[in-house]
Design a protein around this motif. Structure first.
Motif, PDB file in Angstrom:
ATOM      1  N   VAL A   1       2.370   7.043   1.202  1.00  0.00           N
ATOM      2  CA  VAL A   1       2.038   8.461   1.104  1.00  0.00           C
ATOM      3  C   VAL A   1       0.589   8.705   1.523  1.00  0.00           C
ATOM      4  O   VAL A   1       0.274   9.674   2.189  1.00  0.00           O
ATOM      5  N   ALA A   2      -0.284   7.774   1.136  1.00  0.00           N
ATOM      6  CA  ALA A   2      -1.711   8.063   1.289  1.00  0.00           C
ATOM      7  C   ALA A   2      -2.355   7.400   2.496  1.00  0.00           C
ATOM      8  O   ALA A   2      -3.377   7.858   2.974  1.00  0.00           O
TER       9      ALA A   2
ATOM     10  N   VAL B   1      -2.922   9.845  -5.259  1.00  0.00           N
ATOM     11  CA  VAL B   1      -3.678   8.606  -5.081  1.00  0.00           C
ATOM     12  C   VAL B   1      -5.169   8.885  -5.238  1.00  0.00           C
ATOM     13  O   VAL B   1      -5.700   9.808  -4.609  1.00  0.00           O
TER      14      VAL B   1
ATOM     15  N   ARG C   1      -5.836   9.475   2.949  1.00  0.00           N
ATOM     16  CA  ARG C   1      -5.511  10.891   2.817  1.00  0.00           C
ATOM     17  C   ARG C   1      -5.454  11.331   1.355  1.00  0.00           C
ATOM     18  O   ARG C   1      -5.035  12.439   1.053  1.00  0.00           O
TER      19      ARG C   1
ATOM     20  N   GLU D   1      -1.084   6.023  -7.919  1.00  0.00           N
ATOM     21  CA  GLU D   1      -1.842   4.808  -7.615  1.00  0.00           C
ATOM     22  C   GLU D   1      -3.338   5.078  -7.710  1.00  0.00           C
ATOM     23  O   GLU D   1      -3.804   6.155  -7.316  1.00  0.00           O
TER      24      GLU D   1
ATOM     25  N   ASP E   1      -3.416  14.107  -0.466  1.00  0.00           N
ATOM     26  CA  ASP E   1      -2.452  13.590  -1.437  1.00  0.00           C
ATOM     27  C   ASP E   1      -3.086  13.525  -2.828  1.00  0.00           C
ATOM     28  O   ASP E   1      -4.041  12.789  -3.050  1.00  0.00           O
TER      29      ASP E   1
ATOM     30  N   MET F   1       0.840  -1.217   0.000  1.00  0.00           N
ATOM     31  CA  MET F   1       0.000   0.000   0.000  1.00  0.00           C
ATOM     32  C   MET F   1       0.867   1.256   0.000  1.00  0.00           C
ATOM     33  O   MET F   1       1.915   1.297   0.644  1.00  0.00           O
ATOM     34  N   GLY F   2       0.473   2.273  -0.702  1.00  0.00           N
ATOM     35  CA  GLY F   2       1.256   3.507  -0.789  1.00  0.00           C
ATOM     36  C   GLY F   2       1.389   4.173   0.569  1.00  0.00           C
ATOM     37  O   GLY F   2       0.395   4.476   1.208  1.00  0.00           O
TER      38      GLY F   2
END
Lengths: 232, 232
Positions: free
Chosen positions: A4-5, B116, B136, B173, B113, A1-2
């Motif tokens: 970042v998010a 995504v 997020r 993503e 973000d 899973m990213g």
């Protein structure tokens, strides 16, 4: 899973999920740092719908999203019906039932029997009795029951106007149809004493409900059923 | 009991009580020979409330009588909130979530973000995901799922605007978060193929719900849980 998010669990505050989620569920307008969950007009609609009895946050959200999908005219009709009912529905001057006219449909009806008055505590009791289609007389809505604990004495109810109605010569019977709670019984006994000098006073029967099982009836109901027995 | 006021059973028509009572319950405005049960503005309010999902005649009556007892301002606020939400809430031009502004609060938020995008079928899925506070990124609301039986193909959904968003260079993503029904799976597979040339495409996990019991899980869910296993 990213990364970042998605917040990793390690960054979440140390409170249980239940406590953590509660604020956003209960106060939909509350800021969350990442924007509001509901756009403000929707949040206000959900807040207003939550004031209705037995409508919680989930039901309010479901109703609001349903209404947003409906045609404009349907929502306008509902809003208009609300304002219209609130503005126009008051009390009948004679029996104190809900009415949009000064005197209600039942009191004005030429084929109803003027000589019998059925006394109830609330307008919804009139509606329940009317649905039986058994009663052809008139009603009188007390607006509550005598309850000294809540500061409701005979003066707070529509007992003076009832006395005036019952003192008319055409009255042959007053039927007391008040729920058998402690306060209801007090009210029934009080009205019985007050009205007996003027006319015949009866009360509705208490006993086993239709389809009820004698074995499972509570003792007070059974005692009432025995006491109220009738010859076949 | 006074024979003048109470119909004896012998005079009742020969139909069962259920059939006999039904009309007045379902159509509160219907004339009954002895006057209407509800005064017209109240009947119209009950009729309008009955159009709401899972609100039947009894609940509609309870809500209407509750509202008649509340202060004028409260009923006016509800009516105004209805009209206001209906008039002002539309779709976000970017993600098609519900919004009173041309671009929604989530799309405009500076701390979210941009790289995504989480794709869902309905605005209520955005609300459910936002309540987790885990995500997020941004969203994209399809407005349904591909369902040839209901005449809903890719053109009826917001797939063209999604393609445009995903083709932007900042996208890292796309998370597909669509309920695993037959139509939902079709939509997920279709979008997967369509979007994979542009970016990494993932889908949310399916498996045992938290607190769920392995013994009682259905076979499809268990198979999905096995298939989706992760290294510890």
């Amino acid at each position: 899973m990213g990364k970042v998010a998605v917040n990793s669990p390690a960054h979440r505050p140390l409170v249980s999920t239940a406590v953590y989620l509660a604020p956003s569920v209960k106060f939909p307008l509350q800021k969350r740092g990442l924007g509001t969950i509901y756009t403000p007009p929707l949040a206000r609609l959900i807040e207003q719908l939550q004031r209705l009895p037995s409508v919680g946050p989930k039901t309010a959200q479901r109703l609001a999203l349903h209404l947003l999908k409906r045609p404009d005219a349907e929502v306008e009709n509902l809003a208009q019906a609300l304002l219209d009912a609130k503005k126009r529905v008051g009390q009948c001057q004679v029996c104190f039932h809900l009415s949009a006219e000064p005197v209600c449909d039942i009191c004005r009806h030429p084929q109803r029997d003027n000589s019998v008055i059925c006394v109830v505590s609330d307008p919804r009791d009139v509606i329940a009795l009317e649905k039986t289609r058994e009663f052809r007389g008139k009603y009188h809505v007390l607006g509550g029951v005598i309850s000294p604990m809540d500061g409701i004495g005979p003066e707070q109810l529509t007992i003076q106007p009832l006395l005036h109605r019952v003192s008319q010569p055409e009255i042959k019977e007053v039927i007391l149809a008040i729920s058998p709670s402690v306060e209801g019984e007090t009210t029934t006994l009080y009205l019985g004493k007050l009205l007996q000098p003027f006319t015949k006073v009866t009360r509705i029967a208490f006993g086993l409900p239709m389809g009820g099982d004698l074995e499972y009836a509570d003792e007070v109901t059974l005692a009432r059923a025995l006491e109220g027995r009738r010859e076949l």
